[in-house]
Design an enzyme around this catalytic site. Structure first.
Site, mmCIF file in Angstrom:
data_model
loop_
_atom_site.group_PDB
_atom_site.id
_atom_site.type_symbol
_atom_site.label_atom_id
_atom_site.label_comp_id
_atom_site.label_asym_id
_atom_site.label_seq_id
_atom_site.Cartn_x
_atom_site.Cartn_y
_atom_site.Cartn_z
ATOM 1 N N SER A 160 16.363 29.922 68.392
ATOM 2 C CA SER A 160 14.850 30.420 67.485
ATOM 3 C C SER A 160 14.259 31.556 68.343
ATOM 4 O O SER A 160 13.861 31.032 69.371
ATOM 5 C CB SER A 160 14.315 29.217 67.072
ATOM 6 O OG SER A 160 12.956 29.529 66.870
ATOM 7 N N HIS B 11 18.347 32.244 64.912
ATOM 8 C CA HIS B 11 17.305 31.603 63.835
ATOM 9 C C HIS B 11 15.938 32.375 63.994
ATOM 10 O O HIS B 11 15.269 32.208 65.139
ATOM 11 C CB HIS B 11 17.268 30.053 64.461
ATOM 12 C CG HIS B 11 16.524 29.289 63.609
ATOM 13 N ND1 HIS B 11 17.066 28.582 62.704
ATOM 14 C CD2 HIS B 11 15.326 29.132 63.559
ATOM 15 C CE1 HIS B 11 16.228 27.753 62.138
ATOM 16 N NE2 HIS B 11 15.108 28.047 62.477
ATOM 17 N N ASP C 31 12.563 32.513 62.381
ATOM 18 C CA ASP C 31 11.488 31.623 61.640
ATOM 19 C C ASP C 31 10.216 32.437 61.086
ATOM 20 O O ASP C 31 9.679 33.162 61.665
ATOM 21 C CB ASP C 31 10.632 30.733 62.584
ATOM 22 C CG ASP C 31 11.853 29.473 63.024
ATOM 23 O OD1 ASP C 31 12.173 28.938 62.204
ATOM 24 O OD2 ASP C 31 11.850 29.592 64.324
ATOM 25 N N MET D 282 7.004 32.541 58.777
ATOM 26 C CA MET D 282 6.062 31.686 58.328
ATOM 27 C C MET D 282 4.745 32.477 57.827
ATOM 28 O O MET D 282 4.483 33.523 58.165
ATOM 29 C CB MET D 282 5.578 31.154 59.834
ATOM 30 C CG MET D 282 6.418 30.068 60.560
ATOM 31 S SD MET D 282 5.808 29.440 61.890
ATOM 32 C CE MET D 282 7.073 28.349 62.508
ATOM 33 N N HIS E 194 15.020 31.334 58.379
ATOM 34 C CA HIS E 194 14.568 29.844 57.974
ATOM 35 C C HIS E 194 13.117 30.336 57.427
ATOM 36 O O HIS E 194 12.084 30.742 58.111
ATOM 37 C CB HIS E 194 14.564 29.220 59.263
ATOM 38 C CG HIS E 194 13.492 27.941 58.920
ATOM 39 N ND1 HIS E 194 13.050 26.927 60.078
ATOM 40 C CD2 HIS E 194 13.160 27.096 57.764
ATOM 41 C CE1 HIS E 194 12.819 25.895 59.568
ATOM 42 N NE2 HIS E 194 12.588 26.007 58.246
ATOM 43 N N MET F 74 9.850 29.538 55.982
ATOM 44 C CA MET F 74 8.812 28.426 55.741
ATOM 45 C C MET F 74 7.513 29.151 55.108
ATOM 46 O O MET F 74 6.400 29.231 55.758
ATOM 47 C CB MET F 74 8.173 27.945 57.132
ATOM 48 C CG MET F 74 9.298 26.935 57.962
ATOM 49 S SD MET F 74 9.227 26.752 59.648
ATOM 50 C CE MET F 74 10.195 28.337 60.247
ATOM 51 N N MET G 127 14.629 18.817 59.824
ATOM 52 C CA MET G 127 13.761 19.410 60.324
ATOM 53 C C MET G 127 13.486 18.016 61.306
ATOM 54 O O MET G 127 13.315 17.058 60.931
ATOM 55 C CB MET G 127 12.384 19.849 59.739
ATOM 56 C CG MET G 127 12.335 21.097 59.173
ATOM 57 S SD MET G 127 12.807 22.516 60.100
ATOM 58 C CE MET G 127 11.472 22.443 61.235
ATOM 59 N N ASP H 200 16.436 21.292 63.732
ATOM 60 C CA ASP H 200 15.674 22.177 64.363
ATOM 61 C C ASP H 200 14.352 21.609 64.844
ATOM 62 O O ASP H 200 13.622 20.897 63.699
ATOM 63 C CB ASP H 200 15.308 23.342 63.189
ATOM 64 C CG ASP H 200 14.551 24.423 63.516
ATOM 65 O OD1 ASP H 200 14.190 24.592 64.621
ATOM 66 O OD2 ASP H 200 13.860 24.966 62.593
HETATM 67 C C1 DX5 Z 1 9.302 25.223 63.782
HETATM 68 C C2 DX5 Z 1 10.442 26.162 63.669
HETATM 69 C C3 DX5 Z 1 11.584 25.790 64.687
HETATM 70 C C4 DX5 Z 1 10.992 26.043 66.294
HETATM 71 C C5 DX5 Z 1 11.829 25.598 67.327
HETATM 72 O O1 DX5 Z 1 8.646 25.166 62.618
HETATM 73 O O2 DX5 Z 1 11.106 25.980 62.568
HETATM 74 O O3 DX5 Z 1 12.523 27.019 64.592
HETATM 75 O O4 DX5 Z 1 10.485 27.273 66.571
HETATM 76 O O5 DX5 Z 1 11.618 25.809 68.535
HETATM 77 P P1 DX5 Z 1 11.555 24.717 69.512
HETATM 78 O O6 DX5 Z 1 12.901 24.500 70.059
HETATM 79 O O7 DX5 Z 1 10.597 24.822 70.676
HETATM 80 O O8 DX5 Z 1 10.950 23.129 68.930
HETATM 81 ZN ZN ZN Z 2 13.316 27.199 62.364
#
Ligand code: DX5
Ligand code: ZN
Length: 232
Positions: A10, A35, A37, A39, A68, A70, A139, A183
């Protein structure tokens, strides 16, 4: 035969000023997935990146792009993420009233489809769409930020999901394998718990970017399954 564990990195906690170099680092460890993320400051409190950045990443790497989402109502934005070059798109079940429709839409457009569950969301919400997904994301932190602590109780959820998938395979509802991704808070201490419970794909963020020897870290993560008894 030992099942292969995949490692996804990620980039949420990477040095965004040097994004290209950070992605080269992910290439060097031969990560199975990159990965990403996404958001929106609405579904989760944090805001990160969107389709224009993913498009640029796509133009510059061969890595498997695991996106991913979110975000609120991901269905409204699917076309942008599909055309940005995602190889796999993850939507949160909590944000899809018509989850069956959303997953079918992704698959028909080309990318692989994955559904994610927040720690508090029960497995029953995805029971009727198991035939539509390539991967399920459990998660292991509440989504929103990197660097959080792994929620240990999620291992039982992973074990139950693994059993559910096998049961659906047995009766013929699912034909192919479904990968279980974890994750949040994954490192060398927590990864064995997740793998032992039945996870196949480990997403690692802060533990990767803060490590002195990322090549060694990924090698050790991949080898975890060799030293563990897996449930299936
Ligand atoms: C959380 C994300 C993860 C996260 C992973 O909302 O979806 O992908 O960034 O980071 P670590 O490994 O630091 O938890
Ligand atoms: Zn993620």
């Amino acid at each position: 035969m030992e099942k292969k564990i995949k490692v996804g990195i990620s980039i949420l906690d990477c040095d965004f000023f040097n994004l290209g170099l950070e992605i080269r680092k992910v290439e060097r460890v031969k990560a199975d997935l990159l990965h990403i993320d996404v958001m929106d400051g609405n579904f989760v409190p944090n805001i990160s990146i969107g389709p224009p950045v993913i498009k640029k990443i796509r133009e510059n790497t061969e890595l498997f792009l695991d996106v991913h989402l979110m975000i609120k109502d991901p269905y409204r934005h699917l076309d942008e993420f599909i055309s940005s070059g995602a190889d796999l798109i993850t939507v949160h079940a909590e944000e899809c009233v018509h989850l069956d429709r959303v997953l079918n839409y992704i698959r028909e457009a080309g990318p692989k489809a994955c559904v994610a569950l927040n720690p508090s969301t029960p497995l029953c919400v995805i029971e009727n769409v198991l035939n539509l997904v390539d991967m399920i994301l459990i998660m292991t932190v509440n989504p929103g930020f990197g660097g959080q602590k792994f929620i240990t109780g999620m291992t039982y959820k992973i074990e139950r999901l693994r059993k559910l998938v096998e049961e659906y395979k047995k009766v013929g509802i699912i034909e192919k394998n479904i990968e279980i991704q974890v994750d949040g808070g994954i490192n060398l201490y927590t990864a064995p718990l997740a793998v032992k419970a039945g996870a196949d794909v480990l997403v690692v963020g802060s533990a990767f970017f803060s490590h002195d020897n990322p090549v060694e870290l990924v090698k050790e993560l991949r080898e975890i399954s060799l030293t563990l008894e897996r449930p299936l």
